[in-house]
Design a protein around this motif. Structure first.
Motif, PDB file in Angstrom:
ATOM      1  N   ASN A  70      25.958  36.672  50.352  1.00 16.32           N
ATOM      2  CA  ASN A  70      27.982  36.448  49.669  1.00 16.32           C
ATOM      3  C   ASN A  70      28.256  36.887  48.524  1.00 16.32           C
ATOM      4  N   GLU A  71      28.775  38.307  48.808  1.00 12.56           N
ATOM      5  CA  GLU A  71      28.810  38.945  47.622  1.00 12.56           C
ATOM      6  C   GLU A  71      30.154  38.237  46.755  1.00 12.56           C
ATOM      7  N   HIS A  72      30.887  37.917  47.858  1.00 12.22           N
ATOM      8  CA  HIS A  72      32.191  37.051  47.513  1.00 12.22           C
ATOM      9  C   HIS A  72      31.758  36.159  46.897  1.00 12.22           C
ATOM     10  N   LEU A  73      31.088  35.313  47.385  1.00 12.90           N
ATOM     11  CA  LEU A  73      30.981  34.007  45.974  1.00 12.90           C
ATOM     12  C   LEU A  73      30.335  34.033  45.349  1.00 12.90           C
ATOM     13  N   GLU A  74      28.784  35.713  45.033  1.00 16.51           N
ATOM     14  CA  GLU A  74      28.272  35.647  43.208  1.00 16.51           C
ATOM     15  C   GLU A  74      28.928  35.958  42.655  1.00 16.51           C
ATOM     16  N   LYS A  75      29.949  37.333  43.290  1.00 14.87           N
ATOM     17  CA  LYS A  75      31.237  37.355  42.189  1.00 14.87           C
ATOM     18  C   LYS A  75      31.676  36.124  41.314  1.00 14.87           C
ATOM     19  N   PHE A  76      32.058  35.443  42.548  1.00 16.85           N
ATOM     20  CA  PHE A  76      33.079  34.053  42.335  1.00 16.85           C
ATOM     21  C   PHE A  76      31.860  33.355  40.885  1.00 16.85           C
ATOM     22  N   TRP A  79      31.297  35.728  37.406  1.00 13.31           N
ATOM     23  CA  TRP A  79      33.233  35.236  36.488  1.00 13.31           C
ATOM     24  C   TRP A  79      33.573  33.650  36.004  1.00 13.31           C
ATOM     25  N   LYS A  80      32.957  32.790  37.168  1.00 20.63           N
ATOM     26  CA  LYS A  80      32.781  30.793  36.526  1.00 20.63           C
ATOM     27  C   LYS A  80      32.121  31.377  34.475  1.00 20.63           C
ATOM     28  N   ARG A  81      30.635  32.227  35.357  1.00 18.67           N
ATOM     29  CA  ARG A  81      29.843  32.120  33.991  1.00 18.67           C
ATOM     30  C   ARG A  81      30.899  32.762  32.604  1.00 18.67           C
ATOM     31  N   GLU A  82      31.018  34.452  33.619  1.00 18.72           N
ATOM     32  CA  GLU A  82      32.138  34.754  31.795  1.00 18.72           C
ATOM     33  C   GLU A  82      33.805  33.881  31.498  1.00 18.72           C
TER      34      GLU A  82
END
Length: 107
Positions: A70-76, A79-82
């Protein structure tokens, strides 16, 4: 799955079903058909199969693939880590700027 993983699967099947025939041709064919499958999921399904069936499993009965990424979940998550690395003072500064912008635009 690799040939080594198919061989591991066959060890399980053979230990439960002594008449299950293992040949190099069968290993090669199953490995070719199962090359995109997830080994751990296939093994889990095979273990489940052997507890309820008196005949060895077919590929169709134990086939299992890993879930698609799930690319959207990975991107989210990225973002949380950043966002976790941004100092609290910077977050408050940003919050105040957005709050002021909303107030200015709502007048």
């Amino acid at each position: 799955m690799t040939k080594a993983e198919v061989l591991e699967l066959f060890k399980l099947i053979k230990s439960i079903y002594p008449n299950f025939e293992v040949t190099q041709e069968k290993i090669d064919m199953w490995a070719d058909v199962m090359k995109g499958m997830d080994f751990d999921r296939v093994m889990a399904r095979a273990k489940e199969h052997v507890t309820t069936n008196k005949f060895p499993p077919t590929i169709a009965e134990i086939s299992a693939y890993a879930p698609e990424k799930n690319e959207h979940l990975e991107k989210f998550e990225r973002w949380k880590r950043e966002a976790a690395q941004v100092p609290e003072s910077k977050k408050r500064e940003f919050y105040e700027a957005v709050k002021k912008l909303v107030e200015d635009k709502s007048k």
